[in-house]
Design an enzyme around this catalytic site. Structure first.
Site, PDB file in Angstrom:
ATOM      1  CB  SER A  83     -12.835  21.845  20.068  1.00 48.04           C
ATOM      2  OG  SER A  83     -13.645  21.272  19.058  1.00 48.04           O
ATOM      3  CE  LYS A  84     -12.531  15.264  16.184  1.00 51.03           C
ATOM      4  NZ  LYS A  84     -12.257  13.837  15.979  1.00 51.03           N
ATOM      5  NE  ARG A  85     -17.165  18.120  16.182  1.00 51.32           N
ATOM      6  CZ  ARG A  85     -16.867  17.255  17.145  1.00 51.32           C
ATOM      7  NH1 ARG A  85     -16.184  17.674  18.197  1.00 51.32           N
ATOM      8  NH2 ARG A  85     -17.240  15.997  17.069  1.00 51.32           N
TER       9      ARG A  85
END
Length: 454
Positions: free
Chosen positions: A223-225
């Site tokens: 996840s880019k988060r």
């Protein structure tokens, strides 16, 4: 930024296209204006080029822009309406909830046979077949079957007449002559709907291949988060493009032999999309770093020195520009090349050569400066003051120091290394002392002794 999962998908598409004499199509799906900026498109093209997928290659086609095909998307919707494959619907979510008791259950087909004409606010829905199942022939996942009864009559154009992604995607694939779609498994749930659209538009669906999801060490989808996922970030840290390509190609697929480190040209010839494993693929940064280290060690010395350049100058380097000496660096570069796994590590390996004073690492100081360290430093200073300034001669001096103090050479080196380089690990000590020079070595030992006395 370009997700490493997207990079892997691109590489698999590229390999299949080039193997078959086909075409790799880059399409920018830019109908969401808030997520559409020219610099981001440039970034995608640049990221693709960094892993060897170049616009100049005959196998590359595009970029195409979905927004420029909007008229065709609307035209296809009307074609489906005229053929009885679609109908207008004026139902609101509130009305659906009132009829079914739960608006999340999916559309109930209320407007199927009402024969509504278009008016602003009325959506265009696809008429899903009542019976049977839609079978998706997937090169990786076999033939998953989706009962048509479980596929709602989905929207293909909004109330303002604008087409939704599903039909835009299918029409663009048709217009661009796409015959194979290789993408992430998160798109598999869309596939039966897209396949129904292909068939309703009178065309044969493409060959599908849905790649396994990429997960982190906790087996969570990248996840880019939460995770570092941008290809550009890895390249900026000093991972070599060739190493990234090699590693990404093996996320879910292998050449069937023990040797994993291979140039892309070999991997491209060996790759078979049907041999991709359907299970999730672990993005192991430690393994990637090991790959990268192998590629670094295989570089020609001049190429390695050139690749390090961005980390040897401002703003990445912690020393003043005029403090850097290329000749000194070239002298120790081969030693660093055998030790680092990521190019950005080079700065910490050589900073002692170009800083006025070595880094002040309190943990390193405490570890090295045990009782008796002052005696070792004094003996070393006395021997180094008159030594021939070459690595072998310096080693002989420190061997004598270690013997005098009843220590193994490794133990005796520790306070000298920290006094002169600031670190407990690094390049070979004797070569480091030679590169640093007699004057600075003696001055740093004196400074360390003064600190110990305090």
């Amino acid at each position: 930024m370009f997700h490493v999962g997207g990079a892997r998908s691109a590489l698999y598409n590229w390999a299949v296209a080039r193997q078959s004499g086909g075409t790799f199509v880059l399409r920018i799906e830019d109908t969401d204006a808030a997520r559409n900026k020219p610099e981001w498109i440039d970034g995608i093209i640049s990221a693709l080029a960094s892993i060897g997928i170049n616009e100049s290659d005959p196998a590359f086609e595009g970029p195409y822009f979905q927004s420029r095909n909007a008229d065709r998307h609307r035209e296809a919707g009307l074609q489906l309406l005229a053929a009885g494959h679609a109908y207008y619907c004026d139902c609101t979510r509130e009305q659906l909830a009132e009829r079914t008791g739960n608006a999340q259950l999916g559309y109930d087909g209320f407007c199927r046979d009402r024969g509504l004409a278009y008016e602003a606010g009325r959506a265009l829905r696809f008429r899903t077949p009542d019976e049977g199942a839609t079978v998706v022939v997937d090169l990786i996942r076999g033939e998953p079957s989706f009962p048509n009864s479980a596929i709602e009559d989905f929207v293909i154009a909004r109330g303002d007449g604008s087409p939704v992604f599903l039909i835009a995607n299918v029409v663009d694939d048709l217009d661009e002559g796409v015959t194979m779609v290789i993408r992430g498994e998160e798109h598999l749930s869309n596939t039966p709907k897209q396949q129904l659209l292909w068939e309703a538009l009178g065309s044969t669906p493409p060959t599908w291949a849905h790649l396994p999801v990429i997960v982190n060490e906790k087996r969570q989808k990248l996840s880019k988060r939460r995770d570092k996922v941008a290809l550009e970030d890895y390249l900026a840290e000093g991972y070599l493009p060739d190493a990234m390509v090699n590693y990404l190609m093996l996320l879910g697929w292998g050449p069937g032999e023990d040797r994993e480190i291979r140039p892309y040209a070999e991997l491209e010839q060996l790759f078979r999309i049907e041999d991709v494993n359907g299970s999730s693929a672990f993005f192991d940064v430690k393994k990637l770093s090991a790959f990268n280290g192998e590629y670094i060690r295989a570089m020609a010395p001049a190429d390695f020195a050139a690749a390090c350049a961005p980390w040897l100058t401002e703003p990445r380097a912690p020393w003043a520009a005029d403090a850097f000496d290329q000749a000194v660096f070239d002298g120790v570069a081969p030693l660093a090349q055998t030790r680092i796994t990521v190019l950005s590590e080079i700065t910490a390996y050589v900073d002692f050569l170009f800083l006025d004073q070595p880094v002040q690492d309190d943990a390193a100081w405490a570890k090295a400066m045990k009782p008796g360290a002052d005696g070792i430093l004094r003996d070393a200073r006395a021997g180094l003051a008159d030594a021939v300034w070459q690595a072998d001669a310096l080693k002989a001096v420190l061997e004598a120091v270690s013997e005098k103090n009843g220590l193994k050479l490794g133990k005796a080196q520790a306070p000298i290394r920290v006094a002169t380089t600031g670190r407990t690990v690094g390049l070979p000590l004797f070569e480091s002392l030679e590169a640093l020079g007699r004057e600075r070595v003696l001055a740093r030992i004196d400074a360390a002794l003064a600190r110990l006395e305090q």
